[in-house]
Design a protein around this motif. Structure first.
Motif, PDB file in Angstrom:
ATOM      1  N   ARG A 603       9.121  51.236 -27.707  1.00 57.31           N
ATOM      2  CA  ARG A 603       8.215  51.949 -28.592  1.00 57.31           C
ATOM      3  C   ARG A 603       6.786  51.507 -28.337  1.00 57.31           C
ATOM      4  NH1 ARG A 603      11.528  51.568 -34.396  1.00 57.31           N
ATOM      5  NH2 ARG A 603      13.271  52.934 -33.762  1.00 57.31           N
ATOM      6  N   ILE A 604       5.879  52.449 -28.439  1.00 58.77           N
ATOM      7  CA  ILE A 604       4.459  52.159 -28.269  1.00 58.77           C
ATOM      8  C   ILE A 604       3.814  52.124 -29.650  1.00 58.77           C
ATOM      9  CG2 ILE A 604       2.271  52.977 -27.303  1.00 58.77           C
ATOM     10  CD1 ILE A 604       3.918  54.195 -25.004  1.00 58.77           C
ATOM     11  N   GLY A 605       3.116  51.018 -29.926  1.00 57.10           N
ATOM     12  CA  GLY A 605       2.565  50.795 -31.250  1.00 57.10           C
ATOM     13  C   GLY A 605       1.284  51.570 -31.516  1.00 57.10           C
ATOM     14  N   SER A 606       0.795  51.429 -32.734  1.00 54.15           N
ATOM     15  CA  SER A 606      -0.385  52.180 -33.162  1.00 54.15           C
ATOM     16  C   SER A 606      -1.649  51.794 -32.410  1.00 54.15           C
ATOM     17  CB  SER A 606      -0.605  51.975 -34.672  1.00 54.15           C
ATOM     18  OG  SER A 606      -0.778  50.590 -34.958  1.00 54.15           O
ATOM     19  N   ARG A 607      -1.637  50.632 -31.779  1.00 58.29           N
ATOM     20  CA  ARG A 607      -2.805  50.191 -31.016  1.00 58.29           C
ATOM     21  C   ARG A 607      -2.642  50.473 -29.528  1.00 58.29           C
ATOM     22  NH1 ARG A 607      -4.294  44.200 -32.836  1.00 58.29           N
ATOM     23  NH2 ARG A 607      -6.292  44.786 -31.903  1.00 58.29           N
ATOM     24  N   GLY A 608      -1.617  51.250 -29.185  1.00 56.09           N
ATOM     25  CA  GLY A 608      -1.376  51.582 -27.785  1.00 56.09           C
ATOM     26  C   GLY A 608      -0.614  50.510 -27.032  1.00 56.09           C
ATOM     27  N   ASN A 609      -0.173  49.485 -27.741  1.00 57.75           N
ATOM     28  CA  ASN A 609       0.534  48.363 -27.132  1.00 57.75           C
ATOM     29  C   ASN A 609       2.036  48.616 -27.079  1.00 57.75           C
ATOM     30  OD1 ASN A 609       0.161  48.122 -30.115  1.00 57.75           O
ATOM     31  ND2 ASN A 609       1.689  46.511 -29.859  1.00 57.75           N
ATOM     32  N   LEU A 610       2.711  47.868 -26.215  1.00 59.95           N
ATOM     33  CA  LEU A 610       4.171  47.896 -26.210  1.00 59.95           C
ATOM     34  C   LEU A 610       4.655  47.057 -27.380  1.00 59.95           C
ATOM     35  CD1 LEU A 610       6.450  49.051 -24.319  1.00 59.95           C
ATOM     36  CD2 LEU A 610       6.730  46.695 -23.517  1.00 59.95           C
ATOM     37  N   THR A 640       7.470  50.350 -14.396  1.00 53.95           N
ATOM     38  CA  THR A 640       6.582  50.402 -13.233  1.00 53.95           C
ATOM     39  C   THR A 640       5.458  51.396 -13.477  1.00 53.95           C
ATOM     40  OG1 THR A 640       7.746  52.196 -12.075  1.00 53.95           O
ATOM     41  CG2 THR A 640       8.565  49.951 -11.715  1.00 53.95           C
ATOM     42  N   VAL A 641       4.380  51.200 -12.751  1.00 55.99           N
ATOM     43  CA  VAL A 641       3.231  52.100 -12.852  1.00 55.99           C
ATOM     44  C   VAL A 641       3.623  53.511 -12.439  1.00 55.99           C
ATOM     45  CG1 VAL A 641       0.949  52.596 -11.889  1.00 55.99           C
ATOM     46  CG2 VAL A 641       1.539  50.253 -12.544  1.00 55.99           C
ATOM     47  N   LYS A 642       4.482  53.614 -11.443  1.00 58.59           N
ATOM     48  CA  LYS A 642       4.849  54.922 -10.905  1.00 58.59           C
ATOM     49  C   LYS A 642       5.919  55.626 -11.727  1.00 58.59           C
ATOM     50  CE  LYS A 642       6.549  57.138  -6.656  1.00 58.59           C
ATOM     51  NZ  LYS A 642       7.021  56.904  -5.262  1.00 58.59           N
ATOM     52  N   GLU A 643       6.979  54.906 -12.101  1.00 59.85           N
ATOM     53  CA  GLU A 643       8.131  55.543 -12.740  1.00 59.85           C
ATOM     54  C   GLU A 643       7.993  55.642 -14.253  1.00 59.85           C
ATOM     55  OE1 GLU A 643      10.479  56.956 -11.043  1.00 59.85           O
ATOM     56  OE2 GLU A 643       9.721  56.278  -9.097  1.00 59.85           O
ATOM     57  N   THR A 644       7.307  54.690 -14.880  1.00 63.33           N
ATOM     58  CA  THR A 644       7.158  54.698 -16.346  1.00 63.33           C
ATOM     59  C   THR A 644       5.685  54.444 -16.702  1.00 63.33           C
ATOM     60  OG1 THR A 644       7.712  52.340 -16.440  1.00 63.33           O
ATOM     61  CG2 THR A 644       9.525  53.898 -16.745  1.00 63.33           C
ATOM     62  N   PRO A 645       4.808  55.365 -16.343  1.00 66.82           N
ATOM     63  CA  PRO A 645       3.361  55.119 -16.524  1.00 66.82           C
ATOM     64  C   PRO A 645       2.948  54.871 -17.967  1.00 66.82           C
ATOM     65  CG  PRO A 645       3.798  57.440 -16.005  1.00 66.82           C
ATOM     66  CD  PRO A 645       5.068  56.698 -15.769  1.00 66.82           C
ATOM     67  N   ASP A 646       3.567  55.538 -18.934  1.00 73.59           N
ATOM     68  CA  ASP A 646       3.204  55.322 -20.335  1.00 73.59           C
ATOM     69  C   ASP A 646       3.521  53.893 -20.775  1.00 73.59           C
ATOM     70  OD1 ASP A 646       2.361  57.920 -20.454  1.00 73.59           O
ATOM     71  OD2 ASP A 646       4.158  58.674 -21.469  1.00 73.59           O
TER      72      ASP A 646
END
Length: 825
Positions: A603-610, A640-646
């Protein structure tokens, strides 16, 4: 200070050898451990102070620990019965009671790694000149030297001959007159012996360790009994050369006199005979073994001992070379500690120092990890305290693993083997812990700490803070090293042998998870050493909608932690891949796939963090040193930057929130994380931060001591290894891609990216040789202005295979038979 530097520069500028970039140099003796020169053969070690009138070598043996076998001990019977109560509190979001209840699921602490003692060399000559003092450590030959006035001392620890060698040589006709003594913090008995012919003298020290002790932070309990615990014998043989004599001094020391040279041989053997054998009742015949070692070594002269040592050590060290640029000669001529200070305080450019730190990491790994089944500990091999920081044990929530991050890529796969053996031995104890503490009937686990005896239970004694005491993902993490080793070597025999341990770790993960809201997750869980800030029952928030700290609960126990998810996912992926490579367990592979599909998504948090926690909570310390929930990015491979950019962007944001400064090992980890994110500038800035000069007589950490050891603080060796791995991660990244649609075979493809995060300061021109890529290939390459100018690929695969190499817009597809190589363009 200015005069000292000028004098040293004048003395050394004309005398630096061609490999001076691989030398630590100092113009004065060490005043504390963090200034010593450390040497070792993977079992025996010494920290050299290099004193002018009295030299001290602090001695260690990697197998010298307190304690006894503990594999079948259950320190908290029926602890698992408290599990449902903890889960009930978590289901009710009652975190205070959950944090208290989980303490019932805790066991005993690990044992302590022990110092062996000190070898003391006292100069008895009437006059001793200290003019021209130099103290050096040559990394490529693992030779330390101290030169002063009319005496030169040479030190090394030989793996072929299992002895520490000290060679004393008079200069300009000067004769040696020296007292040689031993002492120890442990209970010991000393004796001397001189043969009738008087060709040499022996100094012997017999001792033993506590059969039980506690960490310094737990209590000062030490239980001693000379009929229990690990016993040891240290033997010192003093041999005068070029005339002279040796005599005993009150049975406590030896005295050399009137000789042009002298050879001192030191060895030690303990009764440790494996983690499941009583060191007294089924111990090693240590007295016989140490006498044989000394006797065999004594038959060789100094030159023979030296050649055997250098040939052995250089076999490993010489596999990798690196050139990141050229340092100003005036800077390069300065003592290493002065270079480090100037690098920090004056922000100097010093690629030679950056290379030296990298190669020092490789040097350390060869020097402290060559004992079968006994990995390098928190301080590698070197420790001077009976109650060392954190017991100098194996902390499995990062530190043990980080020690071995550079092993495979840095062409030191053999040095990885002690840890791999150790991991394969853990299921015997880990299965008992899984059943008795977690009610998991299949598989094995490992808690926050372990030791030479393979302790696997959660530690804490029912009072330890759950943030560290109750973490149980150690097995999931350490087992990933088994698959990593295979991806580099493609050794099917090893994988066949290691698979049960890997599968057992996966079994525990599958049995430990519960289903909640349609997802598999862990409950209870903790995130290593961190604590959360949770909303109270009144749901108080601040202006930005985050938990109001004045009205919030700070705790450690919760459910659905993403550090657990990351490690479980990597462990399951590795286990499934191993089964595919072996062509076995298809039904088990399918069950892993089903579990992976139900695993709680990141999950990505409200501050854009993991997110680290199931809920979008902040940590009690937003800049906390641990970043365990980023495991999937590094050392894992599924973000990874390529496969899971978000997710990669969320990892970057997490690091941004944490800020640049941390402890030594954490800084080393962040170099690798930022390299995986392909953020060259931040990776390099973090690497420079790791090389921050730390004064051992002051306060501070998160950098490097004068002798280049990691300043956590205090000293922990994992930062050295993390930094070493980080340099390689900036220069080369690789993956082993399994064939699609097949269940067995060794025809996976190696995909290699060159210069993925090379910083501007290194991109102008450079080269590296001997780096290993996943899939069984070794690469040499050079570059200019960020572009590859030469590339050579070697195959060490067991069969023909393909290596796909890319750098920017350029790519090369190279297929090679075993043992072949190809150069492009």
């Amino acid at each position: 200070m200015y005069n000292r530097l000028v004098c040293f520069a004048l003395l050394t500028a004309g005398a630096l050898s061609a490999n001076a970039a691989l030398q630590l140099r100092y113009d004065r003796p060490a005043t504390c451990f963090e200034e010593t020169l450390v040497i070792g053969n993977g079992n025996l070690g010494a920290a050299i102070y290099g004193g002018e009138r009295e030299d001290r070598l602090s001695l260690n043996d990697l197998t010298l620990w307190t304690g006894e076998p503990c594999a079948e001990k259950v320190y908290s019977p029926d602890a698992w019965k408290n599990l449902e109560r903890v889960r009930m509190f978590l289901d009710q979001e009652d975190y205070p009671h959950a944090n208290q209840a989980i303490k019932s699921i805790q066991g005993e602490f690990t044992q302590n790694y022990q110092p062996l003692g000190n070898l003391l060399l006292t100069d008895l000559s009437d006059e001793t000149s200290t003019k021209g003092y130099q103290r050096t450590l040559q990394l490529d030959s693992a030779l330390a030297r101290v030169t002063l006035g009319n005496v030169e001392r040479t030190y090394f620890v030989s793996a072929p001959d299992s002895v520490i060698v000290v060679h004393l040589k008079g200069k300009n006709g000067a004769m040696i007159r020296e007292r040689i003594g031993l002492n120890s913090l442990l209970p010991v008995e000393m004796k001397c012996s001189i043969p009738k012919e008087g060709k040499w003298g022996d100094l012997m020290m017999d001792g033993y360790t506590a059969y039980a002790s506690s960490p310094s932070y737990a209590s000062s309990e030490i239980a001693m009994n000379n009929k229990r615990g690990i016993h040891f014998r240290t033997q010192v043989r003093v041999i005068p050369l070029g005339g002279g004599e040796v005599r005993a001094m009150n049975g406590q020391a030896l005295e050399l006199s009137n000789c042009a040279e002298a050879l001192i041989l030191v060895s030690n053997v303990t009764s440790f005979n494996g983690r499941y054998k009583d060191p007294v009742k089924a111990g090693r015949d240590y007295q016989k073994d140490v006498n044989e070692r000394i006797g065999n070594a004594e038959k060789k002269n100094f030159d023979q001992l030296l050649k055997r040592h250098v040939d052995d050590f250089s076999t490993y060290f010489s596999r990798v070379s690196i050139d990141l640029g050229t340092t100003d000669p005036a800077i390069a001529a300065l003592p290493t500690d002065v270079q480090l200070r100037k690098y920090t305080e004056e922000n100097q450019t010093n690629p030679d120092l950056e290379e030296l730190y990298f190669q020092f990491g490789r040097y350390l790994l060869i020097s402290c990890s060559r004992t079968e089944g006994v990995p390098a500990n928190l301080q590698g091999l070197w420790n001077e305290k009976l109650l060392p920081p954190w017991s100098c044990n194996y902390t499995s929530n990062i530190n043990l693993e980080e020690n071995y991050w550079p092993a495979e890529v840095a062409n030191l796969s053999e040095m990885h083997q002690p840890m791999l053996d150790f991991v394969e031995s853990l299921p015997k104890s880990g299965e008992i812990s899984a059943k008795n503490y977690y009610n998991v009937q299949k598989g094995w686990c490992l808690g926050h700490n372990t030791d030479i005896w393979g302790l696997t239970n959660p530690v804490g004694r029912r009072w330890g803070d759950p943030s560290w005491a109750n973490w149980n993902m150690g097995g999931a993490w350490v087992s990933t090293h088994l698959w990593e080793h295979y991806t580099f070597t493609l050794d099917k025999d090893f994988l066949q042998q290691a698979y049960p341990a890997l599968k057992g770790a996966a079994d525990f993960c599958l049995g430990w998870m519960i289903e909640k809201d349609g997802y598999l997750l862990t409950s209870p869980c903790t995130t290593p050493e961190n604590r959360y800030v949770a909303l109270d029952v009144n749901q108080k928030t601040d202006a930005e909608g985050r938990p109001a700290r004045d009205h919030a609960y700070v705790g450690a126990v919760f459910y659905g932690g993403f550090a657990d998810i990351a490690m479980i996912k990597e462990c399951l992926l590795d286990t499934r891949a191993a089964a595919r490579e072996l062509g076995i367990d298809q039904a088990y592979q399918d069950s892993i796939t089903a579990a992976l599909n139900k695993l709680l998504p990141y999950r990505i948090g409200s501050r854009g963090n993991l997110q680290e926690f199931y809920h979008d909570w902040e940590g009690q310390d937003p800049q906390h040193r641990h970043q365990s929930h980023l495991f999937g990015l590094y050392p894992g491979h599924h973000i990874t930057v390529k496969e899971t950019p978000d997710l990669a962007r969320a990892c970057a944001r997490t690091l941004e929130i944490k800020g640049p400064k941390s402890t030594g090992w954490s800084t080393g980890w962040r170099v690798n994380l930022q390299a995986r994110l392909r953020d060259a500038d931040k990776a390099y800035q973090t690497y420079r931060m790791l090389l921050t000069f730390i004064d051992p007589h002051g306060k501070g950490g998160g950098g490097t001591y004068p002798n280049l050891l990691d300043a956590h603080s205090p000293f922990q060796i994992d930062g050295n290894f993390g930094g070493c791995a980080g340099v390689m991660e900036m220069l080369m990244q690789s993956e082993y891609v399994l064939p699609t649609g097949k269940t067995k075979g060794q025809d996976g493809v190696s995909k290699v990216t060159l210069l993925p995060a090379v910083p501007a300061s290194w991109s102008a021109e450079g080269s590296v040789t001997g780096l290993c890529a996943r899939g069984g290939f070794v690469l040499d390459f050079s570059w200019k202005n960020g572009k590859i100018t030469a590339l050579k690929v070697y195959s060490r695969r067991p069969n023909r295979g393909t290596c796909q190499v890319s750098c920017g817009s350029k790519s090369w597809k190279i297929s090679l038979n075993p043992g072949d190589s190809k150069q492009v363009p």
